[in-house]
Design an enzyme around this catalytic site. Structure first.
Site, short mmCIF file in Angstrom:
data_model
loop_
_atom_site.label_atom_id
_atom_site.label_comp_id
_atom_site.label_asym_id
_atom_site.label_seq_id
_atom_site.Cartn_x
_atom_site.Cartn_y
_atom_site.Cartn_z
N PRO A 222 0.81 -1.22 0.00
CA PRO A 222 0.00 0.00 0.00
C PRO A 222 0.85 1.27 0.00
O PRO A 222 1.61 1.52 0.94
CB PRO A 222 -0.80 -0.12 1.30
N GLU A 223 0.74 2.03 -1.06
CA GLU A 223 1.36 3.35 -1.15
C GLU A 223 0.20 4.34 -1.28
O GLU A 223 -0.96 3.97 -1.07
CB GLU A 223 2.32 3.41 -2.34
#
Length: 298
Positions: free
Chosen positions: A2-3
């Site tokens: 997750p960015e």
DNA sequence: TTGGCGTCCTGGAGGC
DNA sequence: TGCCTCCAGGACGCCA
């Protein structure tokens, strides 16, 4: 992993479920999630809190309560949420770390395979201080300019990729979107940050924003664990230009994508489009070609 | 002050 | 088939 695009996509799906609702019961099954605080204590503190807003700063998901307190969630590598809003029981899951039941009967489960994710409950006067110390400017904010990026790169001898992975340089950029942004900007990832000239900074600024926007449009990238709160997968991985494409032809010039290690991270780039020219590469933990056996290796 | 590196953590893949 | 080793990487602390 997750960015910014993944966290923003999660935020957009969670907001309508959580906003205005009261945390009726909170069960935290993994002590790591809230450490150093006792999970029972955190769960007890969360009970009865009404959600005012589901917010985001960089990779932090911020659940702001009407009391002024906030639950700061970091998904790290494999954290994800799964919601049930129609009374359907949540499926069994060996990696579930917490479950929140809301006052309308909805349930929100948090799962995390590698258990790197964190939940931090902050008092009203702690939230901004905590986040500001760790997270730089939002790259998609309208007020964000190339000059802000230039200021953060100036005087840094580290590879430009290492510099933009630093969350104080650009909030929310991780390994995937760093590679994608550098490819768009035609900058070699080992270029010393201080050697990136004004024209390249402008291209990198644009590359970061375009990469992140593309990621959000496809609701993030699912390489393995990432899921949206409704259980569906993101689609951004189908549009990657370099990340995980070792050996495949570059979309621009056809040269096989190469893989090296920069700042301890697997790094994919086009050796033709992204040249070091006469510049000496910045020191890195290892810039030799990786012999990774993963699916991403060349 | 800056940057490199180890650590945490687990599942999957490859080698034998 | 089963065991072992390596690899993936975000953030943080430690050290040079």
């Amino acid at each position: 992993m997750p960015e910014l695009p993944e966290v923003e996509s999660v935020r957009r799906r969670l907001a309508p479920v959580l906003e205005g609702r009261v945390f009726e019961t909170v069960r935290i099954a993994d002590p790591r999630l809230t450490r150093p605080l006792d999970p029972l204590e955190v769960a007890h503190e969360l009970d009865g809190e009404r959600v005012a807003l589901v917010d985001r700063r960089g990779k932090y998901l911020i659940v702001r309560f009407e009391s002024g307190r906030a639950l700061l969630v970091h998904l790290r590598m494999t954290g994800s949420f799964l919601t049930s809003t129609d009374g359907t029981p949540l499926p069994d899951d060996a990696h579930r770390r917490a479950v929140v039941t809301l006052d309308d009967g909805s349930a929100v489960a948090y799962r995390d395979v590698r258990r790197f994710g964190t939940w931090l409950l902050l008092e009203p006067d702690e939230v901004d201080t905590y986040v500001d110390a760790r997270v730089g400017r939002e790259p998609l904010a309208t007020a964000y300019r190339a000059k802000h990026l230039a200021e953060r790169l100036a005087g840094r001898r580290a590879p430009v990729k290492a510099a933009i992975l630093d969350q104080r340089t650009v909030a929310g950029v991780g390994n995937i979107y760093a590679d994608e942004a550098l490819w768009r900007a035609r900058i070699h990832p080992l270029t010393p940050a201080e050697k990136v000239d004004a024209e390249e900074v402008q291209a990198l600024y644009k590359g970061i924003r375009e990469s992140l926007r593309a990621g959000i449009r496809r609701q993030g990238s699912t390489l393995r664990d990432y899921r949206l709160p409704d259980g569906t997968e993101g689609g951004a991985q189908h549009e990657f230009k370099v990340y995980g494409r070792g050996g495949e032809p570059c979309d621009r010039c056809g040269t096989p994508i190469d893989k090296i290690r920069v700042a301890g991270r697997g790094t994919w780039f086009c050796p033709t489009c992204q040249r070091l020219d006469g510049r000496q590469a910045a020191r890195s933990s290892s810039s030799r070609p990786s012999r990774s056996r993963s699916r991403n290796s060349a």
